[in-house]
Enzyme design. Structure first.
Site, PDB file in Angstrom:
ATOM      1  N   TYR A   3      -8.589  14.634  -6.622  1.00  0.00           N
ATOM      2  CA  TYR A   3      -8.204  13.861  -7.374  1.00  0.00           C
ATOM      3  C   TYR A   3      -7.599  15.389  -8.348  1.00  0.00           C
ATOM      4  O   TYR A   3      -6.287  15.329  -8.650  1.00  0.00           O
ATOM      5  CB  TYR A   3      -8.845  13.656  -8.615  1.00  0.00           C
ATOM      6  CG  TYR A   3      -8.415  12.750  -9.196  1.00  0.00           C
ATOM      7  CD1 TYR A   3      -7.960  11.740  -9.403  1.00  0.00           C
ATOM      8  CD2 TYR A   3      -8.660  13.609 -11.115  1.00  0.00           C
ATOM      9  CE1 TYR A   3      -6.959  10.848 -10.433  1.00  0.00           C
ATOM     10  CE2 TYR A   3      -7.834  12.503 -12.307  1.00  0.00           C
ATOM     11  CZ  TYR A   3      -6.933  11.157 -12.272  1.00  0.00           C
ATOM     12  OH  TYR A   3      -6.290  10.437 -12.816  1.00  0.00           O
ATOM     13  N   LYS A   5      -3.217  15.718  -8.391  1.00  0.00           N
ATOM     14  CA  LYS A   5      -2.654  15.589 -10.200  1.00  0.00           C
ATOM     15  C   LYS A   5      -1.709  17.365  -9.986  1.00  0.00           C
ATOM     16  O   LYS A   5      -1.072  16.535 -10.733  1.00  0.00           O
ATOM     17  CB  LYS A   5      -3.661  14.736 -10.843  1.00  0.00           C
ATOM     18  CG  LYS A   5      -4.074  13.830 -10.840  1.00  0.00           C
ATOM     19  CD  LYS A   5      -2.551  13.245 -10.841  1.00  0.00           C
ATOM     20  CE  LYS A   5      -3.831  11.587 -11.049  1.00  0.00           C
ATOM     21  NZ  LYS A   5      -2.601  10.564 -11.004  1.00  0.00           N
ATOM     22  N   ASP A  17       0.624  -1.201   0.179  1.00  0.00           N
ATOM     23  CA  ASP A  17       0.049   0.306  -0.182  1.00  0.00           C
ATOM     24  C   ASP A  17       0.978   1.775  -0.412  1.00  0.00           C
ATOM     25  O   ASP A  17       1.732   1.496   1.085  1.00  0.00           O
ATOM     26  CB  ASP A  17      -0.914  -0.285   1.130  1.00  0.00           C
ATOM     27  CG  ASP A  17      -2.095   1.279   1.329  1.00  0.00           C
ATOM     28  OD1 ASP A  17      -1.385   1.767   0.677  1.00  0.00           O
ATOM     29  OD2 ASP A  17      -2.889   1.145   2.255  1.00  0.00           O
ATOM     30  N   VAL A  18       1.318   1.821  -1.424  1.00  0.00           N
ATOM     31  CA  VAL A  18       2.405   3.342  -0.811  1.00  0.00           C
ATOM     32  C   VAL A  18       1.723   3.995  -0.179  1.00  0.00           C
ATOM     33  O   VAL A  18       2.403   5.096  -0.127  1.00  0.00           O
ATOM     34  CB  VAL A  18       1.609   3.621  -2.766  1.00  0.00           C
ATOM     35  CG1 VAL A  18       2.754   2.850  -4.033  1.00  0.00           C
ATOM     36  CG2 VAL A  18       0.234   4.236  -2.645  1.00  0.00           C
ATOM     37  N   ASN A  28       2.307   4.545 -10.698  1.00  0.00           N
ATOM     38  CA  ASN A  28       1.140   4.537 -11.155  1.00  0.00           C
ATOM     39  C   ASN A  28       0.115   5.254 -10.386  1.00  0.00           C
ATOM     40  O   ASN A  28      -1.443   5.268 -10.648  1.00  0.00           O
ATOM     41  CB  ASN A  28       1.514   3.426 -12.315  1.00  0.00           C
ATOM     42  CG  ASN A  28      -0.343   3.563 -12.573  1.00  0.00           C
ATOM     43  OD1 ASN A  28      -0.951   4.421 -13.582  1.00  0.00           O
ATOM     44  ND2 ASN A  28      -0.765   2.275 -12.402  1.00  0.00           N
TER      45      ASN A  28
END
Length: 263
Positions: free
Chosen positions: A168, A172, A72-73, A99
């Site tokens: 989101y 980004k 789990d990053v 990613n």
């Protein structure tokens, strides 16, 4: 005169070594399979080992080596264990494809977005990308020969938001700053850092776009998508450049999607 080479130096020029996060589905799976088919050794990182093993099974015979690692990053201890596994198995790292990411709850107005949902998106998309980049940077700086490449998965939303996508979109946009800073700081060590911004690749995450997506004018309209394999080939092109060359930013999108002129 004979020159003695280290084990790391002997491996350079043979199989290249990559880490792909979010490799259990979608863009991560497509990129991992593309790299494996090209002979790369690829560590497949994700939260579910069974989907990582499905990704590994899709690689053609005679390609590179796949190493599934549950991670789990958003958890620093998982990221540390992931890159320890890469070092122990392969001895070096040539590429990180950063990613792993999540849209979060879709279609939720900003005034109704729970803090827990905001935090989950930030922890995955931004903090996770930082943790993986930091671990990759350390290994690339320390290994001999020094250097490597990091490719961050941005998004069309790194430039232009969709309605009701505040978490989101914010992550980004932040990822673009992360890319620029890493690219600058990596120069002395031969670490090249770039970003790919993707629009409407056909994956499970974008399946609803073909039936209807909310537009900036309040209407709902279907949007075209593109084959995710075209994204994978672009990432491979970026990955296989010599470290003296770098694609700093690339945008790959469905030709007719509403991006240029969005809103």
């Amino acid at each position: 005169m004979n020159t003695v080479r280290t084990a790391d130096e002997e491996n350079v020029g043979a199989q290249k070594v990559a880490v792909v996060t979010g490799a259990g589905s979608g863009i991560g799976r497509a990129v991992a399979v593309e790299l494996l088919a090209a002979g790369w050794s690829v560590t497949l990182a994700g939260r579910r080992v069974e989907t990582l093993e499905e990704t590994a099974s899709q690689a053609p015979e005679g390609g590179g080596t796949a190493l599934p690692v549950r991670a789990d990053v958003s958890r620093p201890e998982d990221v540390a264990a992931l890159f320890d596994a890469v070092r122990d198995r392969f001895g070096r790292l040539d590429l990180l494809f950063n990613n792993a990411g999540t849209f979060g709850p879709g279609g939720v107005p900003v005034e109704e977005l729970p803090y827990e949902a905001w935090r989950h998106v930030v922890d995955t998309n931004l903090n996770g990308a930082f943790l993986c980049a930091q671990a990759a940077y350390r290994q690339m700086k320390e290994q001999r020969p020094q250097g490597g490449r990091i490719i961050n998965n941005g998004s069309i939303s790194a430039h232009t938001p969709r309605p009701h996508s505040v978490a989101y979109t914010a992550t980004k946009h932040a990822l673009t700053g992360l890319t620029k800073s890493l690219s600058l700081d990596g120069r002395p060590y031969g670490i090249a850092v770039g970003q790919i911004d993707i629009g409407n690749a056909a994956t499970d995450m974008t399946a609803g776009m073909q039936t209807g997506a909310l537009q900036a004018n309040g209407e709902t309209a279907p949007e075209p998508v593109m084959d995710v394999a075209d994204v994978a080939r672009t990432v491979r092109h970026m990955a296989e450049l010599p470290l003296e060359a770098n694609v700093q930013f690339a945008t790959v999108m469905a030709t007719a999607m509403p991006y240029v002129g969005r809103g």
